[in-house]
Design a protein around this motif. Structure first.
Motif, mmCIF file in Angstrom:
data_model
loop_
_atom_site.group_PDB
_atom_site.id
_atom_site.type_symbol
_atom_site.label_atom_id
_atom_site.label_comp_id
_atom_site.label_asym_id
_atom_site.label_seq_id
_atom_site.Cartn_x
_atom_site.Cartn_y
_atom_site.Cartn_z
ATOM 1 N N TRP A 189 0.857 -1.192 0.000
ATOM 2 C CA TRP A 189 0.000 0.000 0.000
ATOM 3 C C TRP A 189 0.887 1.233 0.000
ATOM 4 C CZ3 TRP A 189 0.064 -3.805 3.705
ATOM 5 C CH2 TRP A 189 0.583 -3.488 4.969
ATOM 6 N N TRP A 190 0.287 2.355 -0.417
ATOM 7 C CA TRP A 190 1.046 3.587 -0.616
ATOM 8 C C TRP A 190 1.707 4.050 0.687
ATOM 9 C CZ3 TRP A 190 2.172 4.526 -5.385
ATOM 10 C CH2 TRP A 190 1.265 4.247 -6.407
ATOM 11 N N GLY A 191 2.990 4.433 0.561
ATOM 12 C CA GLY A 191 3.713 5.009 1.688
ATOM 13 C C GLY A 191 4.347 3.996 2.609
ATOM 14 N N THR A 192 4.307 2.705 2.252
ATOM 15 C CA THR A 192 4.884 1.646 3.083
ATOM 16 C C THR A 192 5.840 0.816 2.233
ATOM 17 O OG1 THR A 192 2.859 1.553 4.385
ATOM 18 C CG2 THR A 192 4.339 -0.304 4.594
ATOM 19 N N ALA A 193 6.885 0.306 2.865
ATOM 20 C CA ALA A 193 7.921 -0.435 2.135
ATOM 21 C C ALA A 193 7.334 -1.618 1.367
ATOM 22 C CB ALA A 193 8.982 -0.921 3.118
ATOM 23 N N HIS A 194 7.950 -1.905 0.228
ATOM 24 C CA HIS A 194 7.581 -3.046 -0.611
ATOM 25 C C HIS A 194 7.786 -4.349 0.166
ATOM 26 C CE1 HIS A 194 7.105 -5.556 -4.089
ATOM 27 N NE2 HIS A 194 8.380 -5.831 -4.235
ATOM 28 N N ASN A 210 8.455 5.610 -15.827
ATOM 29 C CA ASN A 210 9.025 6.072 -14.560
ATOM 30 C C ASN A 210 8.358 7.386 -14.164
ATOM 31 O OD1 ASN A 210 10.586 7.133 -12.483
ATOM 32 N ND2 ASN A 210 12.425 6.092 -13.207
ATOM 33 N N MET A 211 7.605 7.354 -13.054
ATOM 34 C CA MET A 211 6.825 8.517 -12.631
ATOM 35 C C MET A 211 7.379 9.149 -11.348
ATOM 36 S SD MET A 211 4.731 8.274 -15.136
ATOM 37 C CE MET A 211 3.723 9.703 -14.741
ATOM 38 N N GLU A 212 8.610 8.797 -10.954
ATOM 39 C CA GLU A 212 9.060 9.212 -9.622
ATOM 40 C C GLU A 212 9.299 10.719 -9.502
ATOM 41 O OE1 GLU A 212 12.937 7.614 -8.380
ATOM 42 O OE2 GLU A 212 13.211 6.952 -10.453
ATOM 43 N N SER A 213 9.486 11.420 -10.616
ATOM 44 C CA SER A 213 9.658 12.878 -10.520
ATOM 45 C C SER A 213 8.316 13.609 -10.638
ATOM 46 C CB SER A 213 10.620 13.370 -11.600
ATOM 47 O OG SER A 213 10.120 13.056 -12.881
ATOM 48 N N TRP A 214 7.248 12.863 -10.945
ATOM 49 C CA TRP A 214 5.912 13.450 -10.982
ATOM 50 C C TRP A 214 5.307 13.421 -9.568
ATOM 51 C CZ3 TRP A 214 2.909 14.600 -15.679
ATOM 52 C CH2 TRP A 214 3.704 14.597 -16.837
ATOM 53 N N GLN A 246 7.191 3.258 -8.116
ATOM 54 C CA GLN A 246 7.550 4.472 -8.856
ATOM 55 C C GLN A 246 7.367 4.305 -10.367
ATOM 56 O OE1 GLN A 246 8.058 7.173 -7.303
ATOM 57 N NE2 GLN A 246 8.567 6.500 -5.232
ATOM 58 N N THR A 247 7.119 3.096 -10.823
ATOM 59 C CA THR A 247 6.916 2.845 -12.260
ATOM 60 C C THR A 247 5.539 2.244 -12.493
ATOM 61 O OG1 THR A 247 7.981 0.691 -12.007
ATOM 62 C CG2 THR A 247 9.353 2.501 -12.838
ATOM 63 N N LEU A 248 5.029 2.445 -13.696
ATOM 64 C CA LEU A 248 3.792 1.794 -14.129
ATOM 65 C C LEU A 248 4.123 0.804 -15.234
ATOM 66 C CD1 LEU A 248 1.259 4.772 -14.223
ATOM 67 C CD2 LEU A 248 1.045 2.724 -12.807
ATOM 68 N N TYR A 249 3.673 -0.432 -15.072
ATOM 69 C CA TYR A 249 3.918 -1.470 -16.077
ATOM 70 C C TYR A 249 3.048 -1.217 -17.300
ATOM 71 C CZ TYR A 249 3.591 -6.083 -18.312
ATOM 72 O OH TYR A 249 3.573 -7.124 -19.214
ATOM 73 N N SER A 306 11.531 3.003 -18.501
ATOM 74 C CA SER A 306 12.521 2.151 -17.860
ATOM 75 C C SER A 306 12.311 0.736 -18.367
ATOM 76 C CB SER A 306 12.354 2.214 -16.337
ATOM 77 O OG SER A 306 13.152 1.246 -15.705
ATOM 78 N N ALA A 307 13.398 -0.024 -18.450
ATOM 79 C CA ALA A 307 13.280 -1.422 -18.872
ATOM 80 C C ALA A 307 12.983 -2.337 -17.694
ATOM 81 C CB ALA A 307 14.565 -1.865 -19.565
ATOM 82 N N THR A 308 13.053 -1.783 -16.472
ATOM 83 C CA THR A 308 12.804 -2.581 -15.270
ATOM 84 C C THR A 308 11.891 -1.800 -14.328
ATOM 85 O OG1 THR A 308 14.822 -1.695 -14.286
ATOM 86 C CG2 THR A 308 14.985 -3.846 -15.366
ATOM 87 N N PRO A 309 11.152 -2.502 -13.483
ATOM 88 C CA PRO A 309 10.254 -1.812 -12.552
ATOM 89 C C PRO A 309 10.993 -1.252 -11.342
ATOM 90 C CG PRO A 309 10.088 -4.182 -12.233
ATOM 91 C CD PRO A 309 11.022 -3.977 -13.390
ATOM 92 N N ILE A 310 10.404 -0.227 -10.730
ATOM 93 C CA ILE A 310 10.854 0.267 -9.426
ATOM 94 C C ILE A 310 9.661 0.140 -8.484
ATOM 95 C CG2 ILE A 310 11.804 2.211 -8.110
ATOM 96 C CD1 ILE A 310 12.790 3.358 -10.813
ATOM 97 N N LEU A 311 9.728 -0.829 -7.596
ATOM 98 C CA LEU A 311 8.598 -1.122 -6.714
ATOM 99 C C LEU A 311 8.977 -0.977 -5.239
ATOM 100 C CD1 LEU A 311 7.171 -4.320 -8.479
ATOM 101 C CD2 LEU A 311 6.350 -1.957 -8.677
ATOM 102 N N ASN A 312 10.184 -0.473 -4.969
ATOM 103 C CA ASN A 312 10.675 -0.499 -3.591
ATOM 104 C C ASN A 312 11.323 0.817 -3.167
ATOM 105 O OD1 ASN A 312 12.873 -0.620 -5.264
ATOM 106 N ND2 ASN A 312 13.818 -2.402 -4.306
ATOM 107 N N LYS A 313 10.795 1.938 -3.654
ATOM 108 C CA LYS A 313 11.419 3.227 -3.354
ATOM 109 C C LYS A 313 10.403 4.173 -2.716
ATOM 110 C CE LYS A 313 14.316 6.821 -5.465
ATOM 111 N NZ LYS A 313 14.993 7.257 -6.700
ATOM 112 N N LEU A 314 10.615 4.482 -1.453
ATOM 113 C CA LEU A 314 9.775 5.451 -0.752
ATOM 114 C C LEU A 314 10.395 6.829 -0.874
ATOM 115 C CD1 LEU A 314 9.048 3.395 2.494
ATOM 116 C CD2 LEU A 314 7.459 3.828 0.628
ATOM 117 N N GLN A 315 9.535 7.850 -1.014
ATOM 118 C CA GLN A 315 10.034 9.235 -1.095
ATOM 119 C C GLN A 315 9.339 10.070 -0.032
ATOM 120 O OE1 GLN A 315 11.643 10.146 -5.442
ATOM 121 N NE2 GLN A 315 9.441 10.325 -5.385
#
Length: 607
Positions: free
Chosen positions: A265-270, A540-544, A566-569, A598-607
């Motif tokens: 869920w949003w805001g919690t570690a993968h 990659n949507m992490e700067s949005w 941070q990414t959408l498949y 991105s060629a790979t997902p980012i599913l484990n980055k909290l900001q």
């Protein structure tokens, strides 16, 4: 006999053989210790895949991966809110064609466990219930209340028309059908469960029915006479003890949800769990003759606005992310993981004599699409539809709106400072004064108030509210209306005379874009990109900030910089060579106009 006649007779003979083969029915039954398929013990090794979380074009590929890991069965929920999105209007087309999903499984040599429930939980919007049930005055879900049972009966009979003919006792591949879903975690009314059983039978589900519950709820959730499957444990001694205690001292023994990991869920570690933590446990269950359904074998993606949320008196509101990767054996894009390979090794030890596993399909190619420009824009305040007017704010349900956003507008007297309070905000609000963002409110943090300094004169107050996902589990199923669900107060005085603008964003092809720059308010941006080849990719949507993305008309789901996703498949099946359209609705950073892939997902980055 002429050659032509001989060929014709051969064709007719082959046609009759084929027709008879299609009519072959199998038997599936319970013995005291195991499932019996065609009179022989059958160890069910099943994995859950949800048809709406995978593009229809990729269903067969996922089935082939299931076979390659050693699964002999697929489990799936059936989602009421997909199939009856508005009362009395049913949809089994496209990605909702669940019968086709079941038939493809059969063609790929897989049995099916069907879970039409009709409550599914599943980290899915409202636990699978259609939003409009809340507009039926007095209706109480998961109860014997008359209106609920009437709607439930209508739904399950439509599901029966689609799927009852595909049961194993009618020549199909559906082995068992689950009534309700972990009901013991919610209630203990055996009469209600018996009504479930009756409705399923009347809908044509005349084969084996079963219930499933976690360990502490199995006594409340099972219906005497049906197999009580268990969720969440795999100790063979405990599994057999709990099931036999609730099933007349016998089996068979079935773990209906065997968890190789968990959801996010949003805001919690993968959430991840090493495969090595589970291989011995998988081996132990199968060695003890315990059948399993892996939840999830392949999670996929919760696209559109269909994510659910958790909430109770002990936990804050927790909306789930769009990725349903689940750290499952098959990743979000359908590729084999290390967990897949290790589980495959375990399952290979338990195959029937003489059976070998097919080779594992290679990982799919990926591409990265860089420098996507979104040069067309439309500020949210410039694309509003005709409003509904009311003295007090109306909920999404009042507006007969299922998902998406509602903009609430009024005018108030300015020239003062004060606190604005949104009573029972559900769930996320962008507050604008005279067309500019001035604040945010987030239900996750129990935020419902903000201090504002209003300019002199009449002030235009706009509040854009997002339905971030209805609660899908627990006691708050019946308190699931969305929007501003009570009142708005400024300095303690109630604010009246609202215009409500519905923004469900079911389609984005009718938005009119202008040349006016829109940066200080939520904005819709449009662009295009060209491809010489198609393959899976990630945006990659992490700067949005926060919003939703559509590509070629397909809603890819929500993004939110808080993470962990941070990414959408973006599946290859929804891309095309040449021009591809992209639309982004950005709520927080109206100035953004470029994104990278991105060629790979980012599913484990909290900001």
């Amino acid at each position: 006999m002429t050659l032509k006649k001989a060929l014709m007779l051969s064709f007719i003979l082959l046609w009759h053989i084929s027709l008879n083969a299609q009519k072959i029915t199998h038997s599936f039954a319970l013995s005291d210790s195991s499932f019996m398929l065609d009179g022989k013990p059958f160890l069910m090794i099943s994995g859950e895949i949800h048809y709406p979380r995978v593009p229809r074009e990729a269903w067969r590929a996922r089935m082939k991966m299931a076979k390659a890991m050693g699964l002999n069965t697929i489990g799936t929920y059936v989602f009421w809110n997909l199939h009856e999105p508005q009362k009395g209007k049913f949809d089994f087309s496209g990605n909702n064609n669940v019968a086709e999903f079941v038939k493809i499984a059969k063609e790929e040599g897989l049995w099916v466990i069907l879970r039409p429930s009709p409550y599914v939980c599943a980290e899915w919007e409202f636990g699978g219930y259609p939003y409009w049930l809340q507009n039926e005055k007095g209706l109480i879900v998961r109860s014997k209340e008359e209106k609920y049972l009437k709607e439930y009966e209508t739904y399950i009979k439509e599901i029966g028309k689609q799927l009852a003919p595909l049961q194993v006792n009618h020549g199909g591949n559906i082995l068992m059908v689950q009534i309700e879903n972990e009901y013991g975690s919610y209630g203990n009314d055996k009469e209600y469960l018996a009504i479930n059983q009756r409705l399923f039978k009347e809908a044509g589900f005349d084969g084996l029915l079963y219930t499933c519950d976690p360990t502490d709820a199995i006594a409340d959730g099972h219906l005497p006479g049906l197999l009580p499957a268990i969720n969440g444990i795999d100790n063979p001694v405990k599994v057999k003890k709990l099931i036999s205690e609730n099933h007349g001292g016998k089996g068979p023994f079935y773990i209906a949800e065997w968890y190789p990991a968990w959801f996010d869920w949003w805001g919690t570690a993968h959430h991840t769990v090493p495969a090595e933590n589970y291989t011995a446990r998988l081996d132990g269950a199968l060695s003890a003759g315990i059948s399993i359904n892996m939840y999830m074998f392949h999670g996929g993606t919760t696209r559109g606005f269909m994510n659910g949320a958790n909430y109770d008196d002990k936990h804050p509101y927790e909306p789930q992310i769009s990725s349903y990767d689940y750290d499952a054996p098959l990743d979000e894009a359908g590729n084999a993981t290390n967990k897949f390979m290790l589980f495959r090794q375990v399952i290979a030890k338990h195959l029937p004599a003489g059976q070998t596993l097919p080779p594992v399909p290679a990982a799919k190619p990926t591409i990265a699409i860089d420098n996507i420009q979104l040069n067309e824009s439309a500020g949210i305040l410039d694309i509003l539809p005709k409003p509904v007017l009311n003295k007090t704010p109306l909920t999404f349900e009042d507006l007969k709106q299922d998902y998406g956003f509602v903009l609430y507008r009024t005018t108030i007297k300015g020239g003062k400072t004060g606190v604005i309070k949104l009573n029972e905000l559900r769930d996320y609000a962008v507050i604008m004064i005279n067309g500019k963002n001035v604040g945010l409110l987030d239900r996750r943090h129990k935020q419902d108030s903000i201090k504002l300094t209003l300019p002199a004169g009449r002030v235009k107050l706009d509040i854009l509210v997002e339905n971030s996902g209805r609660v899908n589990f627990g006691p708050y199923l019946l308190k699931n209306k969305k929007g501003i669900t009570e009142s708005v107060k400024f300095n303690g005085a109630e604010v009246y005379n609202w215009a409500m603008y519905s923004l469900p964003f079911k389609h984005v092809n009718n938005i009119v874009y202008g040349n006016k720059k829109a940066t200080h308010i939520p904005v819709v941006r449009k662009g295009e990109f060209n491809l010489s080849k198609v393959a899976d990719t990630y945006l990659n949507m992490e700067s949005w900030g926060k919003g939703v993305v559509w590509v070629n008309g397909h809603n890819l789901g929500r993004y939110w910089s808080v993470g962990p996703q941070q990414t959408l498949y973006l599946p290859a099946e929804w891309l095309k060579k040449g021009k591809n359209d992209i639309v982004v609705f950005e709520m927080l950073k109206g100035e953004m106009s470029r994104l990278n892939g991105s060629a790979t997902p980012i599913l484990n980055k909290l900001q």
